[in-house]
Motif scaffolding. Structure first.
Motif, short mmCIF file in Angstrom:
data_model
loop_
_atom_site.label_atom_id
_atom_site.label_comp_id
_atom_site.label_asym_id
_atom_site.label_seq_id
_atom_site.Cartn_x
_atom_site.Cartn_y
_atom_site.Cartn_z
N ASP A 35 0.83 -1.20 0.00
CA ASP A 35 0.00 0.00 0.00
C ASP A 35 0.86 1.25 0.00
O ASP A 35 1.59 1.51 0.96
N MET A 37 0.88 5.23 0.06
CA MET A 37 0.02 6.36 0.42
C MET A 37 0.84 7.65 0.45
O MET A 37 1.94 7.67 0.99
N HIS A 66 -0.62 -1.26 -4.67
CA HIS A 66 -1.85 -0.46 -4.62
C HIS A 66 -1.48 1.00 -4.36
O HIS A 66 -1.07 1.34 -3.25
N GLY A 176 -9.79 -4.37 2.50
CA GLY A 176 -10.24 -3.61 3.67
C GLY A 176 -11.18 -4.39 4.56
O GLY A 176 -12.27 -4.76 4.14
N GLY A 177 -10.72 -4.67 5.76
CA GLY A 177 -11.59 -5.34 6.73
C GLY A 177 -11.95 -6.77 6.39
O GLY A 177 -12.93 -7.31 6.91
N VAL A 195 -7.47 -9.30 -0.19
CA VAL A 195 -6.37 -8.65 0.52
C VAL A 195 -6.71 -8.72 2.00
O VAL A 195 -7.86 -8.51 2.38
N SER A 198 -4.59 -6.67 8.82
CA SER A 198 -4.62 -6.88 10.26
C SER A 198 -5.14 -8.28 10.64
O SER A 198 -4.71 -8.83 11.65
#
Ligand code: DX5
Ligand code: ZN
Length: 219
Positions: A35, A37, A66, A176-177, A195, A198
């Protein structure tokens, strides 16, 4: 084709990144999710080229990069040189998306486009045939560990229909999540790649967690 797993290094231990890279090498995961950013497109800054190059040096699987950055065209060649195999840009960050996709492919990488939770799938109608991947964001991008947005399931079904209708070869990836409460549902809706950050790196046994996402058993 069985679905793919792309662990997100955003949740890895950057104090000992090589250990987590080796773990992914040995696991049933398929890709490395990186990722990027810029603190402008999203309210967070992650990491840049030196880290990507380090991952590339040790990774035995493709790098799924990404980009959460504005005007990604400026850096396409740099990401290719750093080792990206699949480069995904955000729909919301590109003024000339068709050109950006062609640029990525001309550098020998697979091209992906990501949609934020508020961006409708039908906006990809005129480029879907050119894409290798669509990354559906199931959280607002910027941070790991956020709550999965349930509307994503409908978006994936709609995207699958568009892909079939336009005879596109694009894979559907979700980010995500993702965890044991939604992984099965996502695959059933038509997802090709999951993906997870966590959920994998926060688990006691990362290899087992990857294995369970890959097989979708014991979830
Ligand atoms: C969020 C990133 C994700 C993030 C996912 O902006 O694009 O790849 O690492 O993390 P989890 O799986 O923790 O939501
Ligand atoms: Zn991501």
């Amino acid at each position: 084709m069985t679905h793919l797993i792309s662990p997100s290094l955003l949740s890895a231990d950057f104090g000992n990144l090589q250990k987590d890279i080796e773990m992914i090498n040995q696991s049933e995961a398929d890709w490395f999710h990186l990722d990027i950013m810029d603190g402008v497109f999203v309210p967070n800054i992650s990491f840049g080229f030196p880290i990507i190059k380090f991952v590339k040096k040790h990774a035995k699987k493709p790098l799924d990069v990404h980009l959460m950055i504005v005007d990604p065209d400026r850096y396409i060649e740099d990401f290719q040189k750093a080792g990206a195999d699949l480069l995904t840009v955000h729909y919301e960050a590109c003024n000339h998306l068709h050109r950006t996709i062609q640029n990525i492919k001309s550098k020998g990488m697979k091209a992906g486009v990501s949609l934020n939770p508020h961006t409708p799938v039908h906006l990809l109608k005129d480029v879907i045939a050119d894409l290798d991947l669509v990354l559906i964001m199931s959280v607002n991008p910027g941070f790991g560990g956020q709550k999965f947005i349930l509307n994503t399931i409908e978006k994936i079904k709609e995207l699958k229909e568009l892909i079939v209708k336009k005879k596109s070869n694009a894979l559907i990836e979700v980010d995500g999540g993702v965890d044991n409460t939604n992984a099965k549902m996502l695959i059933e809706a038509g997802c090709d790649a999951l993906v997870a950050g966590s959920y994998i790196f926060g688990s006691g046994n990362k290899l087992e967690t990857i294995k369970s996402l890959k097989s979708l058993s014991n979830l």
